[in-house]
Each structure stands twice: as structure tokens, then as C-alpha cells.
Design a protein around this motif. Structure first.
Motif, short mmCIF file in Angstrom:
data_model
loop_
_atom_site.label_atom_id
_atom_site.label_comp_id
_atom_site.label_asym_id
_atom_site.label_seq_id
_atom_site.Cartn_x
_atom_site.Cartn_y
_atom_site.Cartn_z
N GLY A 38 12.72 -3.65 -1.19
CA GLY A 38 12.87 -2.55 -0.32
C GLY A 38 11.94 -1.32 -0.78
N PHE A 39 12.25 -0.23 -0.52
CA PHE A 39 11.41 0.83 -1.02
C PHE A 39 12.00 1.11 -2.53
CE2 PHE A 39 10.91 1.65 3.47
CZ PHE A 39 9.27 1.87 3.35
N ARG A 40 10.93 1.72 -3.08
CA ARG A 40 11.24 1.78 -4.80
C ARG A 40 12.69 2.57 -4.99
NH1 ARG A 40 11.66 5.80 -7.66
NH2 ARG A 40 11.12 7.03 -6.21
N SER A 41 12.71 3.67 -4.14
CA SER A 41 14.01 4.63 -4.35
C SER A 41 15.43 3.90 -3.88
CB SER A 41 13.88 5.89 -3.67
OG SER A 41 13.71 5.48 -1.94
N GLU A 42 15.23 2.78 -3.33
CA GLU A 42 16.23 2.44 -2.63
C GLU A 42 16.93 1.22 -3.60
OE1 GLU A 42 15.29 2.80 2.30
OE2 GLU A 42 14.86 0.98 1.16
N ILE A 43 15.98 0.60 -4.33
CA ILE A 43 16.35 -0.71 -5.06
C ILE A 43 16.21 -0.24 -6.57
CG2 ILE A 43 15.50 -2.12 -3.30
CD1 ILE A 43 13.10 -2.85 -5.19
N LEU A 82 0.88 -1.24 -0.16
CA LEU A 82 0.02 -0.04 0.10
C LEU A 82 0.90 1.35 -0.05
CD1 LEU A 82 -3.03 -0.82 2.30
CD2 LEU A 82 -2.72 -1.21 -0.21
N ASP A 83 2.21 0.95 -0.15
CA ASP A 83 3.04 2.25 -0.25
C ASP A 83 4.01 1.91 -1.26
OD1 ASP A 83 4.84 0.75 1.38
OD2 ASP A 83 4.59 1.92 3.06
N ASP A 84 5.08 2.30 -1.40
CA ASP A 84 6.31 2.18 -2.43
C ASP A 84 7.30 0.96 -1.92
OD1 ASP A 84 7.60 3.65 -0.61
OD2 ASP A 84 8.34 5.08 -1.92
N TYR A 85 6.88 0.32 -0.89
CA TYR A 85 7.80 -0.88 -0.59
C TYR A 85 7.45 -1.96 -1.63
CZ TYR A 85 10.71 -4.16 2.31
OH TYR A 85 11.63 -4.88 2.64
N VAL A 86 8.37 -2.58 -2.17
CA VAL A 86 7.96 -3.70 -3.21
C VAL A 86 9.02 -4.66 -3.28
CG1 VAL A 86 9.44 -2.34 -4.93
CG2 VAL A 86 7.65 -3.83 -5.69
N ILE A 125 15.26 -1.82 -13.33
CA ILE A 125 14.12 -2.10 -14.03
C ILE A 125 13.38 -0.71 -14.06
CG2 ILE A 125 11.97 -3.13 -13.34
CD1 ILE A 125 13.21 -5.48 -11.86
N SER A 126 12.95 -0.46 -15.41
CA SER A 126 12.70 0.72 -15.67
C SER A 126 11.14 1.24 -14.78
CB SER A 126 12.30 0.77 -16.99
OG SER A 126 11.30 -0.30 -17.70
N LEU A 127 10.45 0.36 -14.43
CA LEU A 127 9.14 0.94 -13.73
C LEU A 127 9.55 1.35 -12.17
CD1 LEU A 127 6.31 0.97 -13.24
CD2 LEU A 127 6.25 -1.18 -12.48
N LEU A 128 10.87 1.23 -11.87
CA LEU A 128 11.09 1.61 -10.54
C LEU A 128 11.91 3.01 -10.57
CD1 LEU A 128 12.85 -1.62 -9.10
CD2 LEU A 128 10.32 -0.75 -8.85
N VAL A 158 16.78 12.45 1.62
CA VAL A 158 17.27 11.39 0.52
C VAL A 158 18.39 10.66 0.89
CG1 VAL A 158 17.79 10.90 -1.77
CG2 VAL A 158 15.81 12.81 -1.24
N SER A 159 18.28 9.44 1.04
CA SER A 159 19.45 8.66 1.68
C SER A 159 19.62 7.37 0.65
CB SER A 159 19.62 8.39 2.97
OG SER A 159 20.43 7.47 3.48
N SER A 160 20.81 6.91 0.15
CA SER A 160 20.86 5.80 -0.54
C SER A 160 21.24 4.89 0.36
CB SER A 160 21.78 5.84 -1.67
OG SER A 160 23.23 6.55 -1.22
N PHE A 161 21.55 4.81 1.51
CA PHE A 161 21.83 3.66 2.50
C PHE A 161 20.48 2.96 2.66
CE2 PHE A 161 25.07 6.71 3.64
CZ PHE A 161 26.42 5.89 4.02
N ARG A 162 21.05 1.53 2.91
CA ARG A 162 19.79 0.63 2.97
C ARG A 162 19.01 1.18 4.49
NH1 ARG A 162 19.57 -4.52 5.31
NH2 ARG A 162 21.38 -4.42 6.13
#
Length: 330
Positions: free
Chosen positions: A176-181, A159-163, A187-190, A299-303
């Protein structure tokens, strides 16, 4: 003068039945409207109560504290029981078992919308312990919010951007969250948040609609055997309402076919638990130290190591605030 009087009397005799008939129809319309309003209120209240009960469990700590939203425990049995109890109470049949059985026949389906999947509570035929055929409301297995793109990549939405994603080329999994993976998975959709959200919402709504249509049509095969002379159909639900349905963990209830004067009652109600709307704080480890930040502000690129719904919880687990004006990146 006599001619005018005769015409007046003649007109009254002609129009009187029309006025009487129109007044009767108006009274019937008012009565139907009052009944419909009472039914609407009863079903809305039952669905809201069910949505509140959805998050109840035996452990009070579990009700108020959790590490990640995907681990929220929903109590679907308690939600359904609460729905029917409130419904029976508002229809004045709380102690009337026969009346409860009749009213249940007019509930073709309940849908429990969870964080990473949904359940249908609908009518089905099965063989009971005595070896006899029986038609009752039963639970479906949990159904994930699944989707496949044109390249064969499969997604399990929430129900959010975790996928959770399975890349078709090498069958590698990403979670993970879309922005993290996004960058790691290629994958273009992300890549684009708006496109991802649109596909996610459309996919989830399509799954809910398709299943709802299937189970309501299935109930039409059983309803005549239960003495219900009504053809059940999916009520007209706007796209905005469907989007509201998947904004939160909640309950979607359908009540149809109750005789109401010269027509039948047909409506639905949505009750949301507002779980996903709670603030989310991400906990990360950067340069050997534990930091937390509000996910929509930094905004963070850390896991993400852990997630919290309050700064107090994050601090209690050894995390300190991240200065979003500076931030950290790998």
C-alpha cells in the motif's frame, strides 16, 4: 626604414601560418558544433517520441483510463521502434537498411523506466533459430526497484510512495501507500515521508546506474566484433538528472561513438511520459459509504479501495467527495 619594413614582412611571414591554422581550427570547431547540435536535436526528438509511444496500446480506453497507476500498461516494443524510426528519419537513413545497421551500433543501451520496475534494451549474444551466434539488442527481464534495510526487511519501491514490504521477523507482507501501512508494519523506514523518499530515490538510481554500467561494459566486449572502434562509457549525468529520470515513466537513451571530426559523439537523452504527475484520487469506504479524496489534500487511515485520475471517474464508480475539513478515521 628598410629595417622596419623587413621586420614587418618577417613578422607577417612568421604569424601568417598561425593565423591560417587558427582559422582552420575555428572552422572545424564550428562544423563540429553544428553537427553536435543536429545530433542532439535528433536524439532528443527520438527519445521524446519514444516516451509518448510508451503508453500506446491497441485499446484506446486503456490509454486514457485506469484504476491504479501501478496497472498502467507500457508498450516497450512500440517505444523502441518509435525511437529508432525517428532517429533514422532525422539522420536521413529511413530507407537505408545498411545505414540503420551502422547507426544501431552506436546505441549501447536504452532504458525503459516503468512504475514498479525497469527494462534494459541492450546488446547481447545469443544463439538464433539456425543455431548460429548472433549479437543484437535484446530485452532484459523486468527488474524491480528492490531494496533491503539493515534489519533484513525487503522493499519493492515504485515511482511514488506505493510500496510492497516483506518484514524479515515473521515474513509477513504489506502492500500500500507508505502512510497507510506504516503503523501496521512497524518498520522504521515507513514512519518518515522524507527519509522514505530519500532512500527510495537513492535505491532506484543506484540500481539504474549499476545496471547501465554493467550493460555498457558488456557491449565493449561485442563492439569491436561489430566494427566499432570506440570504448563506451557511462556519460556524466548529474544527480538532478537522475532524479528527473525517476519522476516519471519514461525512456533513457544513450548514443555514443559516432565519429564527429576529430572527436566522437557521446550523449544521452531523457523522455518522460508524465504519468505519475497526474492527480490521484483515493476511493475509500467509511461507515458503509464510498468516498473519494485528493490524496495530497486529505489524511485518512482507511484502506484505499480504488484510485482514480479524475473526480468524474470516481463519481462514475459511486464515490462522493470527502469533506477534508472533517475527514474520517478508523
Amino acid at each position: 626604414m628598410k629595417t622596419i619594413t623587413k621586420l614587418a614582412i618577417f613578422s607577417v611571414l612568421i604569424l601568417l601560418p598561425y593565423f591560417v591554422f587558427n582559422n582552420i581550427n575555428l572552422d572545424h570547431y564550428r562544423q563540429d558544433l553544428m553537427i553536435e547540435m543536429r545530433y542532439n536535436r535528433a536524439i532528443d526528438t527520438a527519445t521524446q517520441d519514444a516516451a509518448k509511444a510508451l503508453l500506446s496500446n491497441g485499446n484506446h480506453r486503456d490509454e486514457t483510463e485506469y484504476e491504479t497507476l501501478k496497472n498502467v500498461k507500457i508498450n516497450k516494443d512500440e517505444a523502441v521502434q518509435t525511437f529508432f524510426n525517428t532517429l533514422y528519419l532525422n539522420f536521413g537513413i529511413f530507407n537505408d537498411r545498411d545505414g540503420q545497421g551502422v547507426l544501431k551500433n552506436y546505441v549501447p543501451a536504452l532504458m525503459i523506466v516503468g512504475y514498479d520496475g525497469y527494462y534494459m534494451y541492450s546488446w547481447d549474444e545469443y544463439t538464433n533459430a539456425s543455431g548460429e551466434k548472433e549479437i543484437q539488442h535484446v530485452w532484459s527481464p523486468k527488474k524491480p526497484y528492490s531494496y533491503s534495510d539493515q534489519n533484513g526487511n525487503t522493499f519493492a519501491f515504485t515511482l511514488d510512495d506505493y510500496v510492497i514490504v516483506n518484514r524479515n521477523g515473521d515474513q509477513k507482507w504489506f502492500e500500500g501507500f507508505r502512510s497507510e501501512i506504516a503503523s501496521e508494519s512497524s518498520i522504521s523506514l515507513l514512519y518518515d515521508a522524507d527519509t522514505f523518499d530519500q532512500v527510495r530515490r537513492t535505491s532506484i538510481v543506484n540500481l539504474l546506474q549499476q545496471d547501465l554500467e554493467f550493460y555498457i561494459n558488456q557491449y565493449n566486449n561485442y563492439s569491436k566484433r561489430l566494427g566499432v572502434a570506440y570504448t563506451f562509457t557511462i556519460p556524466l549525468i548529474s544527480q538532478e538528472e537522475w532524479n528527473n529520470t525517476i519522476d516519471d515513466v519514461g525512456v533513457l537513451a544513450f548514443v555514443q561513438g559516432i565519429p564527429m571530426g576529430e572527436k566522437y559523439y557521446n550523449n544521452y537523452a531523457l523522455g518522460g511520459s508524465r504519468v505519475v504527475k497526474q492527480p490521484i484520487y483515493n476511493g475509500i469506504i467509511a461507515n458503509g459509504r464510498k468516498y473519494y479524496y485528493y490524496r495530497n489534500a486529505c489524511v485518512s487511515s482507511f484502506r484505499t479501495e480504488e484510485m482514480f485520475t479524475s473526480e468524474r471517474d470516481a463519481a462514475a464508480n459511486g464515490y462522493i467527495p470527502l469533506d477534508c475539513t472533517v475527514g474520517y478515521r478508523n
